[in-house]
Design a protein around this motif. Structure first.
Motif, mmCIF file in Angstrom:
data_model
loop_
_atom_site.group_PDB
_atom_site.id
_atom_site.type_symbol
_atom_site.label_atom_id
_atom_site.label_comp_id
_atom_site.label_asym_id
_atom_site.label_seq_id
_atom_site.Cartn_x
_atom_site.Cartn_y
_atom_site.Cartn_z
ATOM 1 N N LYS A 9 12.919 5.842 0.837
ATOM 2 C CA LYS A 9 13.381 4.480 1.396
ATOM 3 C C LYS A 9 13.591 3.558 0.008
ATOM 4 C CE LYS A 9 11.078 0.726 3.763
ATOM 5 N NZ LYS A 9 10.103 0.010 4.390
ATOM 6 N N SER A 41 8.263 11.322 -4.304
ATOM 7 C CA SER A 41 7.449 10.556 -3.446
ATOM 8 C C SER A 41 7.498 10.557 -2.003
ATOM 9 C CB SER A 41 7.553 9.206 -4.236
ATOM 10 O OG SER A 41 7.291 9.300 -5.361
ATOM 11 N N ASN A 63 0.789 -1.252 -0.011
ATOM 12 C CA ASN A 63 0.047 0.056 -0.150
ATOM 13 C C ASN A 63 0.762 1.237 0.095
ATOM 14 O OD1 ASN A 63 -2.399 -1.435 -0.068
ATOM 15 N ND2 ASN A 63 -2.385 -1.467 2.268
ATOM 16 N N THR A 64 2.164 1.092 -0.357
ATOM 17 C CA THR A 64 3.004 2.196 -0.647
ATOM 18 C C THR A 64 2.278 3.371 -1.638
ATOM 19 O OG1 THR A 64 4.410 1.079 0.388
ATOM 20 C CG2 THR A 64 5.461 3.221 -0.688
ATOM 21 N N HIS A 65 2.644 4.571 -1.682
ATOM 22 C CA HIS A 65 2.388 5.592 -2.670
ATOM 23 C C HIS A 65 3.206 6.195 -3.350
ATOM 24 C CE1 HIS A 65 -1.683 4.767 -0.461
ATOM 25 N NE2 HIS A 65 -2.275 4.997 -1.498
ATOM 26 N N ASN A 68 8.678 10.180 1.740
ATOM 27 C CA ASN A 68 9.405 8.898 2.639
ATOM 28 C C ASN A 68 9.315 7.582 1.681
ATOM 29 O OD1 ASN A 68 9.875 10.547 4.762
ATOM 30 N ND2 ASN A 68 8.192 10.301 5.834
ATOM 31 N N ALA A 69 8.331 7.426 0.919
ATOM 32 C CA ALA A 69 8.445 6.099 0.191
ATOM 33 C C ALA A 69 9.626 6.202 -0.791
ATOM 34 C CB ALA A 69 7.123 6.037 -0.638
#
Length: 66
Positions: A54, A48, A1-3, A50-51
């Motif tokens: 990462k 994007s 569910n990462t955007h 923090n996503a």
């Protein structure tokens, strides 16, 4: 569910064995590819939040292990 941030409506068609990530958007859309030492993404990790950070960290760790 990462955007992740997308800024366009086109998509990349590739050989199925090169696709390493997809999303469902009416159709299944390839958003990340890998073949040999080439990696690519269809989205903007730098926009994007923090996503994206990462993803860059994980990619850097992966490359350091090679």
């Amino acid at each position: 569910n990462t955007h992740f941030y997308f800024d366009h409506s086109y998509h990349f068609a590739c050989e199925k064995e090169c696709a390493i990530a997809t999303v469902q958007y009416d159709i299944e859309v390839v958003v990340a590819v890998n073949r040999d030492n080439i990696f690519g993404v269809q989205f903007h990790p730098e926009k994007s939040s923090n996503a994206g950070l990462k993803l860059f960290r994980n990619f850097t760790r992966y490359i350091e292990q090679c």
